[in-house]
Design a protein around this motif. Sequence first.
Motif, short mmCIF file in Angstrom:
data_model
loop_
_atom_site.label_atom_id
_atom_site.label_comp_id
_atom_site.label_asym_id
_atom_site.label_seq_id
_atom_site.Cartn_x
_atom_site.Cartn_y
_atom_site.Cartn_z
N ASN A 177 1.21 9.03 4.06
CA ASN A 177 0.47 8.84 5.50
C ASN A 177 -1.01 8.42 5.02
O ASN A 177 -2.03 8.14 5.70
CB ASN A 177 0.92 9.57 6.30
N ARG A 178 -1.65 10.27 4.44
CA ARG A 178 -3.08 10.20 4.01
C ARG A 178 -3.61 9.41 3.54
O ARG A 178 -4.93 8.98 3.99
CB ARG A 178 -2.68 11.37 3.53
N LEU A 179 -2.83 7.95 3.26
CA LEU A 179 -3.48 7.69 1.84
C LEU A 179 -3.40 5.98 3.21
O LEU A 179 -3.55 5.07 2.31
CB LEU A 179 -3.21 7.23 -0.22
N GLY A 180 -2.85 5.70 4.38
CA GLY A 180 -3.12 5.25 5.02
C GLY A 180 -2.22 3.96 4.60
O GLY A 180 -1.58 2.97 5.37
N MET A 181 -1.00 4.23 3.69
CA MET A 181 0.23 3.35 3.42
C MET A 181 1.55 3.40 4.17
O MET A 181 1.82 4.35 4.06
CB MET A 181 0.75 3.79 2.22
N HIS A 182 1.48 3.49 5.86
CA HIS A 182 2.39 3.29 6.77
C HIS A 182 3.79 2.94 6.41
O HIS A 182 4.88 3.29 7.16
CB HIS A 182 1.27 2.65 7.65
N SER A 183 4.30 1.36 5.55
CA SER A 183 5.56 1.20 5.46
C SER A 183 5.64 1.67 4.69
O SER A 183 7.38 2.11 4.89
CB SER A 183 4.76 -0.37 4.70
#
Length: 718
Positions: A177-183
């Motif tokens: 999540n912190r790295l923006g990888m939502h899927s």
Amino acid sequence: MSAEATAETVEGLAEELSTYLDTSRINQVRRAYYYAEQAHEGQMRRSGDHYITHPLAVARILAELKLDHQSLMAAMLHDVIEDTGIPKDALADQFGEDVAELVDGVSKLTQIEFRSRAEAQAENFQKMTLAMARDIRVILVKLADRLHNMRTLGPMPYEKRLRIATETLDIYAPIANRLGMHSIFTELEDLGFSSLYPMRSRYISQAVSKLRGSHQQIIEEIRSRLEDKLEERGLPGRIIGREKHLNSIYNKMKFKQKSFHEIMDVYAFRIITDTEDDCYRILGAVHSLYKPLPGRFKDYIAMPKANGYQSLHTTLFGMHVNIEIQIRTEEMEHIANNGIAAHWMYKNESSDTLTVHQKRVDRWVQGLMEMRERADDSLEFIEHVKVDLFPDEIYVFTPKGKIMELPRGATPIDFAYAIHTDIGNACVACRINRNLGSLSQPLQSGQTVEVITAPGARPNPAWLSFVVTGKARSSIRHVLKHQKRTESIELGKTLLKKSLNGFGFKLSLIADEQVAAVVRHNQVQSFDDLLSEIGLGNRMAYLVARQLAMSGEGVLEEADQDQPQADAGSRAPVTIRGTEGLVVRFASCCKPIPGDPVVGVMDSGKGMVIHSDTCSRLPEGDEARARLTHLKWAKDITDEFSVELRVELERQRGVIAEVANAVAMADGNIERISVEEQNARLGIVSLVIHVNGRRHLARVMRRIKNIRAVTNISRVRH
């Protein structure tokens, strides 16, 4: 799995890679696959599949993210070092230094499986931070590895399933999540949730399917009305229905006390368009179709989230239901789903958004590294990091208009440390929207915050009770630990010099060999450590002074056995200023102030506590009294000290205001005031005021006594 079937899958992967990699790079990935297949020959997974199916599946997940060929090669080889005994050097010879480093990084993360013990988990997290700092791709390969392991968790023993699922929810999902990888984040969360709570997961999943079936008509109707509106305005955009994932439904039910139907009565859609400009036009279009709910609009395009996420969010009310809409461009959609991994997808195209996102990630990893250096132990480090892994952001501005993102509940102190550690350490006050504000008040989104610093200022230990960011907490602790040591050495030196005077010795004249002998005898690392121990009250200055005095004669043991005697030299008073800091504290029982006769009591591990010499809490007995440190006040003290007063008065209208005014007229500050009713005619006022010494206190008491209604005034000493 037969060799033919395996070969087909690697060819299937090669076909997928041909959409974004050239032939020579695909061949390198293929070569890494065959090397791994040979290395894992004969190894099986618990499911009964050949082991090679796992690295291949991990590479496939990374191929969906369109990662570079080196990451895919590392995915193929990620278990080779650990499981087959092939050294890192051999991989470097075969596939180059970069790939070998990646494989080594991932192997280290795998070896250090997070055990349930907190220390082990924390230790491992430190290693992961180091690996991420060297190359962020290490964590991307590890996340894909973890995702495939979670997908195939079924055959594992119950205990191991539980541990892996807990670790996934605690560490890996928040990192994704912190790295923006939502899927990847949502899939890891749902898989973790269904492993930990299979019954709850099944129940929510069935309830969602049932509800979706019965609401299909409303969903289709909203979708077609949105499509018609976009067409009418000539705006490009594809509309996707958005599903809430199981873990987020469960968390909303659990933590926000919402019912299942309350959560599911919201219909969510995403509109993907071409440009940023179109996003705002579409927002206008949907607001003309349904009424927006006040306070529910968020512009994450102008102010992206900490993990780089960008989108417009609005909630509308229409057809008797709430409709949540997210509007974003194709690029924002890629970044929302794939985060930092999108960096490789857009590698050949210039993308400002991505550069900004890359910088955010670099800044976050750099922040982790700073915290790691400051933390005394791994447990403290993970405590700081967990705060930063679960941010619910607010956005505030610097006076120059730069946006800073902080976790919800952050204070001006957190803001100061977010700018720079030195600014946080020197912070003394702040302005919020140009007005002076409290350093402990939580900030609100949209505020402009200005930090006021002073040279030589130091963090206040009380800050630890309200800061929320890991960086602020670790920086404050670091400074306080250093400050406490410096102060304890200073106090220890003062007490030792005083005790040595009693023996007719001066510290500066004692030979280095004698000092070294005493340090060895006390089994400490250095003379500073010994002084610090004296300052913290863990050793007696008298005994160490006696050892130093007698060490020249070689009779240390005898010096230890002597009990301290109260002699003239050691009773010479030590001067205190009242601002000594962390290792000199004032007793709350007798609240001594400058001018009071005072003594110091050493409190093991904490330093010196200063009491009034008539305090009832002082130790009894001649021997205990002999160990007290006699103190005198410095002449030029300007600091304020707390004093409690008991004022008896006749109850009259406005008398409390008169008392407060009298204190103010005598330049005193009221910290606390409380009134106890004695009877209908008389009352007792308890006052805690700040004064800078006995003379000042006498002035304040005189002013209060001059009030006609006051019958008696006395200083309270518990």
